[in-house]
Design a protein around this motif. Sequence first.
Motif, PDB file in Angstrom:
ATOM      1  N   LYS A   1     -10.243  17.036   8.336  1.00 26.89           N
ATOM      2  CA  LYS A   1      -8.890  17.326   8.801  1.00 26.89           C
ATOM      3  C   LYS A   1      -8.190  16.069   9.305  1.00 26.89           C
ATOM      4  CE  LYS A   1      -9.742  21.667   8.042  1.00 26.89           C
ATOM      5  NZ  LYS A   1      -9.191  22.346   6.849  1.00 26.89           N
ATOM      6  N   THR A   2      -8.932  15.240  10.016  1.00 28.44           N
ATOM      7  CA  THR A   2      -8.366  14.027  10.594  1.00 28.44           C
ATOM      8  C   THR A   2      -9.334  12.866  10.374  1.00 28.44           C
ATOM      9  OG1 THR A   2      -9.390  14.362  12.769  1.00 28.44           O
ATOM     10  CG2 THR A   2      -7.215  15.375  12.387  1.00 28.44           C
ATOM     11  N   LEU A   3      -8.855  11.665  10.667  1.00 27.13           N
ATOM     12  CA  LEU A   3      -9.702  10.487  10.536  1.00 27.13           C
ATOM     13  C   LEU A   3     -10.888  10.563  11.494  1.00 27.13           C
ATOM     14  CD1 LEU A   3     -10.099   7.729   9.211  1.00 27.13           C
ATOM     15  CD2 LEU A   3      -8.648   6.739  10.985  1.00 27.13           C
ATOM     16  N   ARG A   4     -10.641  10.991  12.715  1.00 28.82           N
ATOM     17  CA  ARG A   4     -11.726  11.119  13.684  1.00 28.82           C
ATOM     18  C   ARG A   4     -12.740  12.152  13.213  1.00 28.82           C
ATOM     19  NH1 ARG A   4     -13.272  14.242  17.962  1.00 28.82           N
ATOM     20  NH2 ARG A   4     -14.291  13.147  19.705  1.00 28.82           N
ATOM     21  N   ASP A   5     -12.265  13.264  12.691  1.00 29.14           N
ATOM     22  CA  ASP A   5     -13.144  14.308  12.188  1.00 29.14           C
ATOM     23  C   ASP A   5     -14.023  13.770  11.066  1.00 29.14           C
ATOM     24  OD1 ASP A   5     -14.211  16.918  11.653  1.00 29.14           O
ATOM     25  OD2 ASP A   5     -12.780  17.130  10.019  1.00 29.14           O
ATOM     26  N   ALA A   6     -13.438  12.961  10.196  1.00 26.22           N
ATOM     27  CA  ALA A   6     -14.196  12.397   9.084  1.00 26.22           C
ATOM     28  C   ALA A   6     -15.292  11.464   9.581  1.00 26.22           C
ATOM     29  CB  ALA A   6     -13.256  11.642   8.146  1.00 26.22           C
TER      30      ALA A   6
ATOM     31  N   HIS B   1      -3.996   7.751   3.658  1.00 27.13           N
ATOM     32  CA  HIS B   1      -3.075   6.627   3.841  1.00 27.13           C
ATOM     33  C   HIS B   1      -3.391   5.820   5.097  1.00 27.13           C
ATOM     34  CE1 HIS B   1       0.481   4.298   3.123  1.00 27.13           C
ATOM     35  NE2 HIS B   1       0.985   4.601   4.305  1.00 27.13           N
ATOM     36  N   VAL B   2      -3.816   6.491   6.180  1.00 28.97           N
ATOM     37  CA  VAL B   2      -4.124   5.761   7.412  1.00 28.97           C
ATOM     38  C   VAL B   2      -5.300   4.797   7.213  1.00 28.97           C
ATOM     39  CG1 VAL B   2      -4.894   5.965   9.813  1.00 28.97           C
ATOM     40  CG2 VAL B   2      -3.139   7.514   8.916  1.00 28.97           C
ATOM     41  N   PRO B   3      -6.464   5.267   6.699  1.00 26.07           N
ATOM     42  CA  PRO B   3      -7.525   4.287   6.438  1.00 26.07           C
ATOM     43  C   PRO B   3      -7.124   3.271   5.368  1.00 26.07           C
ATOM     44  CG  PRO B   3      -8.134   6.455   5.595  1.00 26.07           C
ATOM     45  CD  PRO B   3      -6.938   6.648   6.463  1.00 26.07           C
ATOM     46  N   ALA B   4      -6.260   3.679   4.433  1.00 25.78           N
ATOM     47  CA  ALA B   4      -5.803   2.732   3.410  1.00 25.78           C
ATOM     48  C   ALA B   4      -4.980   1.620   4.039  1.00 25.78           C
ATOM     49  CB  ALA B   4      -4.991   3.456   2.343  1.00 25.78           C
ATOM     50  N   GLN B   5      -4.154   1.961   5.020  1.00 27.74           N
ATOM     51  CA  GLN B   5      -3.366   0.933   5.692  1.00 27.74           C
ATOM     52  C   GLN B   5      -4.258   0.025   6.543  1.00 27.74           C
ATOM     53  OE1 GLN B   5      -0.639  -0.075   5.025  1.00 27.74           O
ATOM     54  NE2 GLN B   5       0.917   1.481   4.691  1.00 27.74           N
ATOM     55  N   LEU B   6      -5.244   0.620   7.208  1.00 25.16           N
ATOM     56  CA  LEU B   6      -6.204  -0.202   7.956  1.00 25.16           C
ATOM     57  C   LEU B   6      -6.938  -1.142   7.004  1.00 25.16           C
ATOM     58  CD1 LEU B   6      -7.718   2.491  10.366  1.00 25.16           C
ATOM     59  CD2 LEU B   6      -6.044   0.713  10.914  1.00 25.16           C
ATOM     60  N   LEU B   7      -7.252  -0.618   5.821  1.00 22.39           N
ATOM     61  CA  LEU B   7      -7.905  -1.433   4.797  1.00 22.39           C
ATOM     62  C   LEU B   7      -7.013  -2.597   4.386  1.00 22.39           C
ATOM     63  CD1 LEU B   7     -10.177  -1.785   2.617  1.00 22.39           C
ATOM     64  CD2 LEU B   7      -8.840  -0.243   1.178  1.00 22.39           C
ATOM     65  N   SER B   8      -5.748  -2.317   4.135  1.00 29.42           N
ATOM     66  CA  SER B   8      -4.816  -3.361   3.706  1.00 29.42           C
ATOM     67  C   SER B   8      -4.612  -4.417   4.780  1.00 29.42           C
ATOM     68  CB  SER B   8      -3.470  -2.740   3.331  1.00 29.42           C
ATOM     69  OG  SER B   8      -3.575  -1.942   2.189  1.00 29.42           O
ATOM     70  N   ILE B   9      -4.401  -3.955   6.014  1.00 27.94           N
ATOM     71  CA  ILE B   9      -4.155  -4.902   7.099  1.00 27.94           C
ATOM     72  C   ILE B   9      -5.369  -5.800   7.323  1.00 27.94           C
ATOM     73  CG2 ILE B   9      -3.758  -5.110   9.582  1.00 27.94           C
ATOM     74  CD1 ILE B   9      -2.145  -2.484   9.366  1.00 27.94           C
ATOM     75  N   GLY B  10      -6.545  -5.168   7.463  1.00 35.90           N
ATOM     76  CA  GLY B  10      -7.757  -5.943   7.701  1.00 35.90           C
ATOM     77  C   GLY B  10      -8.119  -6.845   6.539  1.00 35.90           C
TER      78      GLY B  10
ATOM     79  N   ARG C   1     -11.171   6.012   2.969  1.00 35.21           N
ATOM     80  CA  ARG C   1     -10.003   6.161   2.103  1.00 35.21           C
ATOM     81  C   ARG C   1     -10.356   6.924   0.832  1.00 35.21           C
ATOM     82  NH1 ARG C   1      -7.795   2.445  -1.808  1.00 35.21           N
ATOM     83  NH2 ARG C   1      -9.991   1.877  -2.069  1.00 35.21           N
ATOM     84  N   THR C   2     -11.491   6.563   0.214  1.00 38.13           N
ATOM     85  CA  THR C   2     -11.905   7.206  -1.025  1.00 38.13           C
ATOM     86  C   THR C   2     -12.156   8.692  -0.819  1.00 38.13           C
ATOM     87  OG1 THR C   2     -12.881   5.164  -1.887  1.00 38.13           O
ATOM     88  CG2 THR C   2     -13.664   7.234  -2.837  1.00 38.13           C
ATOM     89  N   ARG C   3     -12.819   9.029   0.255  1.00 35.86           N
ATOM     90  CA  ARG C   3     -13.144  10.440   0.502  1.00 35.86           C
ATOM     91  C   ARG C   3     -11.909  11.277   0.792  1.00 35.86           C
ATOM     92  NH1 ARG C   3     -19.091  11.652   2.799  1.00 35.86           N
ATOM     93  NH2 ARG C   3     -20.220  10.221   1.432  1.00 35.86           N
ATOM     94  N   PHE C   4     -10.964  10.730   1.526  1.00 41.18           N
ATOM     95  CA  PHE C   4      -9.726  11.457   1.786  1.00 41.18           C
ATOM     96  C   PHE C   4      -8.940  11.675   0.497  1.00 41.18           C
ATOM     97  CE2 PHE C   4     -10.187  10.534   6.356  1.00 41.18           C
ATOM     98  CZ  PHE C   4      -9.721  11.730   6.887  1.00 41.18           C
ATOM     99  N   ALA C   5      -8.868  10.634  -0.346  1.00 43.03           N
ATOM    100  CA  ALA C   5      -8.129  10.760  -1.606  1.00 43.03           C
ATOM    101  C   ALA C   5      -8.821  11.697  -2.576  1.00 43.03           C
ATOM    102  CB  ALA C   5      -7.968   9.377  -2.245  1.00 43.03           C
ATOM    103  N   ALA C   6     -10.147  11.829  -2.455  1.00 39.48           N
ATOM    104  CA  ALA C   6     -10.920  12.641  -3.391  1.00 39.48           C
ATOM    105  C   ALA C   6     -10.900  14.115  -3.061  1.00 39.48           C
ATOM    106  CB  ALA C   6     -12.374  12.145  -3.427  1.00 39.48           C
ATOM    107  N   GLN C   7     -10.664  14.473  -1.799  1.00 39.92           N
ATOM    108  CA  GLN C   7     -10.749  15.881  -1.423  1.00 39.92           C
ATOM    109  C   GLN C   7      -9.464  16.630  -1.780  1.00 39.92           C
ATOM    110  OE1 GLN C   7     -11.320  16.422   2.796  1.00 39.92           O
ATOM    111  NE2 GLN C   7      -9.442  15.380   3.369  1.00 39.92           N
TER     112      GLN C   7
ATOM    113  N   ARG D   1       0.822  -1.207   0.000  1.00 32.06           N
ATOM    114  CA  ARG D   1       0.000   0.000   0.000  1.00 32.06           C
ATOM    115  C   ARG D   1       0.857   1.259   0.000  1.00 32.06           C
ATOM    116  NH1 ARG D   1      -4.874   1.234  -1.488  1.00 32.06           N
ATOM    117  NH2 ARG D   1      -5.677  -0.638  -0.460  1.00 32.06           N
ATOM    118  N   VAL D   2       1.946   1.257   0.755  1.00 32.73           N
ATOM    119  CA  VAL D   2       2.840   2.411   0.781  1.00 32.73           C
ATOM    120  C   VAL D   2       3.389   2.685  -0.616  1.00 32.73           C
ATOM    121  CG1 VAL D   2       5.005   3.328   1.699  1.00 32.73           C
ATOM    122  CG2 VAL D   2       3.477   2.023   3.190  1.00 32.73           C
ATOM    123  N   MET D   3       3.739   1.630  -1.320  1.00 30.25           N
ATOM    124  CA  MET D   3       4.377   1.761  -2.627  1.00 30.25           C
ATOM    125  C   MET D   3       3.412   2.233  -3.712  1.00 30.25           C
ATOM    126  SD  MET D   3       6.537  -1.758  -2.272  1.00 30.25           S
ATOM    127  CE  MET D   3       6.917  -1.841  -3.998  1.00 30.25           C
ATOM    128  N   VAL D   4       2.164   1.820  -3.645  1.00 31.16           N
ATOM    129  CA  VAL D   4       1.225   2.114  -4.734  1.00 31.16           C
ATOM    130  C   VAL D   4       0.273   3.260  -4.418  1.00 31.16           C
ATOM    131  CG1 VAL D   4       1.309  -0.284  -5.512  1.00 31.16           C
ATOM    132  CG2 VAL D   4      -0.534   0.446  -3.980  1.00 31.16           C
TER     133      VAL D   4
END
Length: 309
Positions: A164-169, A90-99, A151-157, A38-41
């Motif tokens: 501002k943050t994952l908690r805020d989202a 990236h944070v929700p993306a990593q949670l996505l990858s791990i889970g 993840r999609t919403r963070f990448a789209a904005q 995920r970090v690489m792509v």
Amino acid sequence: MLYGPEAGMVGYDPKADGRSISSFEVAVAGSVSGLVTRVMVSPLDVIKIRFQLQIERLSRSDPSAKYYGILQAGRQILQEEGLTAFWKGHVPAQLLSIGYGAVQFLSFELLTELVHRATEYDARDFSVHFVCGGLSASAATLAVQPVDVLRTRFAAQGEPKVYKTLRDAVVTMYRTEGPLVFYKGLNPTLIAIFPYAGFQFSFYSALKHVHEWVLPAQGRRNENLKNLLCGSGAGVISKTLTYPLDLFKKRLQVGGFEQARATFGQVRSYRGLLHCAQQVLREEGPTGFFKGLSPSLLKAALSTGFVFF
């Protein structure tokens, strides 16, 4: 037992060489491979999502098009939003990858072992890999769909950021759109995930057999190269066959998020999967179904190849 280390593929193999690998190790292997990949792509993922959400044609000849090519999009994002924009979400993306990696690989191992012990089918058969691969990916998708939407919403904005943050989202989305917002785009996701994952696992096995038939003398000397080539090929084929559903998913996931997309060009609201497909076909033509396919194929090839590698 697995034939992951031997063939780059996770699944039960009754004829393996006797090395015992626990289910926990299977889950860890899936999670770590997904995290590193995920970090690489991530930059390709951000560009792909921007392409998928753009209503205008991805063409230099369209003056209203914000993006029209991978390199151009990369330069534009870097100029307007900075280097860190390529890791938005990236944070929700990593949670996505791990889970996703843990649930998919572990359930695939358990399902193929169940097939071996409870039926007369060979756990290594193409059809068994197709079914077990699809079921394991469906289970993983249900588990991680909320973080996929994030993840999609963070990448789209763009800038300035709406979230501002994952908690805020999470808090903002829940308060303004309700709990079901975290499962927007679930229908095309579930429709696509079974054939995609099934094709991915199955074509990997098929391509590996083709490789061994074409180059029988290679043996185990180039095992990692074989895994990389076969994994990449399986990813490219699978992604192409199911790509329109991925585009529909992204369009639906940003429904209600139109204010963050206003600076990117035109925005649309869709009532559901069928309405989305009809609108894309009418306004953007058949090629609209494949917006962002080029960065998506690069991402699929790299992701699948390195995960199995």
